[in-house]
Each structure stands twice: as C-alpha cells, then as structure tokens.
Motif scaffolding. Structure first.
Motif, PDB file in Angstrom:
ATOM      1  N   ALA A 132       0.821  -1.219   0.000  1.00 42.01           N
ATOM      2  CA  ALA A 132       0.000   0.000   0.000  1.00 42.01           C
ATOM      3  C   ALA A 132       0.853   1.267   0.000  1.00 42.01           C
ATOM      4  O   ALA A 132       0.340   2.354  -0.251  1.00 42.01           O
ATOM      5  CB  ALA A 132      -0.921   0.009   1.218  1.00 42.01           C
ATOM      6  N   ASP A 133       2.152   1.143   0.278  1.00 40.35           N
ATOM      7  CA  ASP A 133       3.015   2.309   0.392  1.00 40.35           C
ATOM      8  C   ASP A 133       3.704   2.719  -0.901  1.00 40.35           C
ATOM      9  O   ASP A 133       4.481   3.657  -0.913  1.00 40.35           O
ATOM     10  CB  ASP A 133       4.088   2.065   1.462  1.00 40.35           C
ATOM     11  N   TRP A 134       3.468   2.025  -1.995  1.00 42.16           N
ATOM     12  CA  TRP A 134       4.140   2.375  -3.238  1.00 42.16           C
ATOM     13  C   TRP A 134       3.214   2.118  -4.418  1.00 42.16           C
ATOM     14  O   TRP A 134       2.229   1.422  -4.330  1.00 42.16           O
ATOM     15  CB  TRP A 134       5.437   1.601  -3.408  1.00 42.16           C
ATOM     16  N   ARG A 135       3.549   2.750  -5.549  1.00 34.19           N
ATOM     17  CA  ARG A 135       2.834   2.500  -6.803  1.00 34.19           C
ATOM     18  C   ARG A 135       3.823   2.669  -7.944  1.00 34.19           C
ATOM     19  O   ARG A 135       4.838   3.349  -7.832  1.00 34.19           O
ATOM     20  CB  ARG A 135       1.647   3.439  -6.958  1.00 34.19           C
ATOM     21  N   GLU A 136       3.532   2.034  -9.026  1.00 29.73           N
ATOM     22  CA  GLU A 136       4.408   2.103 -10.190  1.00 29.73           C
ATOM     23  C   GLU A 136       3.986   3.277 -11.056  1.00 29.73           C
ATOM     24  O   GLU A 136       2.803   3.466 -11.329  1.00 29.73           O
ATOM     25  CB  GLU A 136       4.312   0.799 -10.986  1.00 29.73           C
ATOM     26  N   GLU A 137       4.951   4.073 -11.491  1.00 31.81           N
ATOM     27  CA  GLU A 137       4.676   5.203 -12.370  1.00 31.81           C
ATOM     28  C   GLU A 137       5.377   4.982 -13.688  1.00 31.81           C
ATOM     29  O   GLU A 137       6.520   4.547 -13.736  1.00 31.81           O
ATOM     30  CB  GLU A 137       5.178   6.513 -11.748  1.00 31.81           C
ATOM     31  N   ARG A 138       4.681   5.304 -14.747  1.00 34.00           N
ATOM     32  CA  ARG A 138       5.273   5.227 -16.085  1.00 34.00           C
ATOM     33  C   ARG A 138       5.679   6.637 -16.490  1.00 34.00           C
ATOM     34  O   ARG A 138       4.866   7.556 -16.486  1.00 34.00           O
ATOM     35  CB  ARG A 138       4.275   4.678 -17.091  1.00 34.00           C
ATOM     36  N   ARG A 139       6.939   6.812 -16.826  1.00 33.68           N
ATOM     37  CA  ARG A 139       7.428   8.121 -17.240  1.00 33.68           C
ATOM     38  C   ARG A 139       7.548   8.136 -18.760  1.00 33.68           C
ATOM     39  O   ARG A 139       7.949   7.152 -19.368  1.00 33.68           O
ATOM     40  CB  ARG A 139       8.789   8.390 -16.625  1.00 33.68           C
ATOM     41  N   PRO A 140       7.242   9.297 -19.361  1.00 37.86           N
ATOM     42  CA  PRO A 140       7.437   9.386 -20.817  1.00 37.86           C
ATOM     43  C   PRO A 140       8.931   9.370 -21.123  1.00 37.86           C
ATOM     44  O   PRO A 140       9.756   9.695 -20.273  1.00 37.86           O
ATOM     45  CB  PRO A 140       6.795  10.725 -21.187  1.00 37.86           C
ATOM     46  N   PRO A 141       9.291   8.980 -22.324  1.00 39.86           N
ATOM     47  CA  PRO A 141      10.715   8.972 -22.672  1.00 39.86           C
ATOM     48  C   PRO A 141      11.286  10.387 -22.583  1.00 39.86           C
ATOM     49  O   PRO A 141      10.583  11.379 -22.769  1.00 39.86           O
ATOM     50  CB  PRO A 141      10.746   8.464 -24.113  1.00 39.86           C
ATOM     51  N   PRO A 142      12.561  10.503 -22.293  1.00 37.96           N
ATOM     52  CA  PRO A 142      13.167  11.844 -22.161  1.00 37.96           C
ATOM     53  C   PRO A 142      13.099  12.606 -23.486  1.00 37.96           C
ATOM     54  O   PRO A 142      13.161  12.033 -24.563  1.00 37.96           O
ATOM     55  CB  PRO A 142      14.609  11.551 -21.762  1.00 37.96           C
ATOM     56  N   THR A 143      12.977  13.922 -23.379  1.00 40.66           N
ATOM     57  CA  THR A 143      12.874  14.760 -24.574  1.00 40.66           C
ATOM     58  C   THR A 143      14.194  15.441 -24.910  1.00 40.66           C
ATOM     59  O   THR A 143      14.250  16.270 -25.809  1.00 40.66           O
ATOM     60  CB  THR A 143      11.798  15.842 -24.379  1.00 40.66           C
ATOM     61  N   ASP A 144      15.236  15.123 -24.223  1.00 41.90           N
ATOM     62  CA  ASP A 144      16.549  15.705 -24.488  1.00 41.90           C
ATOM     63  C   ASP A 144      17.014  15.227 -25.865  1.00 41.90           C
ATOM     64  O   ASP A 144      17.097  14.036 -26.127  1.00 41.90           O
ATOM     65  CB  ASP A 144      17.528  15.256 -23.403  1.00 41.90           C
ATOM     66  N   PRO A 145      17.322  16.129 -26.799  1.00 44.69           N
ATOM     67  CA  PRO A 145      17.707  15.700 -28.148  1.00 44.69           C
ATOM     68  C   PRO A 145      18.990  14.887 -28.170  1.00 44.69           C
ATOM     69  O   PRO A 145      19.229  14.109 -29.071  1.00 44.69           O
ATOM     70  CB  PRO A 145      17.865  17.014 -28.917  1.00 44.69           C
ATOM     71  N   ARG A 146      19.822  15.069 -27.178  1.00 49.54           N
ATOM     72  CA  ARG A 146      21.052  14.263 -27.161  1.00 49.54           C
ATOM     73  C   ARG A 146      20.736  12.807 -26.861  1.00 49.54           C
ATOM     74  O   ARG A 146      21.472  11.915 -27.261  1.00 49.54           O
ATOM     75  CB  ARG A 146      22.022  14.804 -26.102  1.00 49.54           C
TER      76      ARG A 146
END
Length: 153
Positions: A132-146
């Motif tokens: 109950a103390d955690w959840r999974e988060e999906r992050r978008p891919p980084p937008t850094d052009p490098r």
C-alpha cells in the motif's frame, strides 16, 4: 520405540538396497563406470570430511584452543559432516541422501533455520515497503535531443 524399530529395519535393509541400486546402475552404465562412480563419491566424501576437520582445527589453533560457534553454524557443520560421512560410505543411495543434505535450502529446513520470505533479512541499501506504500509510475521517454536524436526525414 516404533521409530527405533524403523531405524533398525532401515539400517538392515540399506546394504540390500545399495547392492540392488549398484547392480541397476551397473546395468545402465557398465560395471566399471558404476565402480568408479562409487570410488569417486567415496573419495569426495572423505575430502569433505577432511576439509571440515581442517577448518575446525585451524579455528582451534587460531583462537588458542577455544572455538565459539553459533547454533546455526554448528547445525550446518553437523549436516555437512553427516553428508560427508554418507558420501564416504560406498553406494549410490547414501550418495543421493548426502547430496540432498548438501542443498542449502534442505539443510536449513532440517536444521530448523528455514526462513519464510517475511523472516528473511533485508539486504543493505534496500527499503522494504508494504504494497500500500508504493505504486508504479510510467514516465514518458526523455525529450533531451542528445538522448533521442531526431529520425530521418
């Protein structure tokens, strides 16, 4: 009294079971293969016993004659010594029993040290959270052009 009777019957039956197993293995891989297998496992059992004795002797010499061993280490050492003794006895049945005793999980179960997942110690650097103390988060891919160079086109 009943358990002692089964132990005595088992000890009486063991040589017959060993002979039958040896002849079956010899029929599968040949007499010399079975014979050398028995010799090899007996040699390994003797080496296992000698290795444990050398370790204990070195600890006695290093500490000046007094060795303090935890209960878990003593049980583990006794199981290893018993497995070495079983390996040293010529025969395939005792070898199989010895190999089973050398499996750490089974050794822990027999010595009363088997830990459930809730009892296992947490490795250093790990924070163990309740579900109950955690959840999974999906992050978008980084937008850094490098990191994501633009594609052709």
């Amino acid at each position: 009294m009943v358990q002692l009777r089964w132990l005595v019957l088992g000890l009486i039956a063991l040589p017959f079971l060993e002979f039958a197993t040896f002849f079956w293995v010899a029929g599968q891989i040949g007499f010399f293969g079975a014979f050398f297998g028995v010799l090899l496992t007996s040699f390994l059992g003797i080496m296992l016993l000698k290795g444990g004795a050398k370790l204990l002797f070195s600890q006695v010499m290093r500490s000046g004659g007094i060795v303090l061993v935890s209960g878990d280490a003593a049980r583990s050492g006794m199981l290893t010594a018993f497995a070495g003794l079983l390996l040293a006895i010529p025969g395939f049945v005792t070898d199989i029993i010895a190999l089973v005793l050398l499996i750490p999980a089974i050794g822990g179960l027999l010595s009363g040290r088997a830990l459930t997942p809730a009892q296992r110690p947490t490795p250093p650097g790990v924070v163990d959270l309740e579900p109950a103390d955690w959840r999974e988060e999906r992050r978008p891919p980084p937008t850094d052009p490098r990191l994501n160079p633009p594609g052709p086109g």
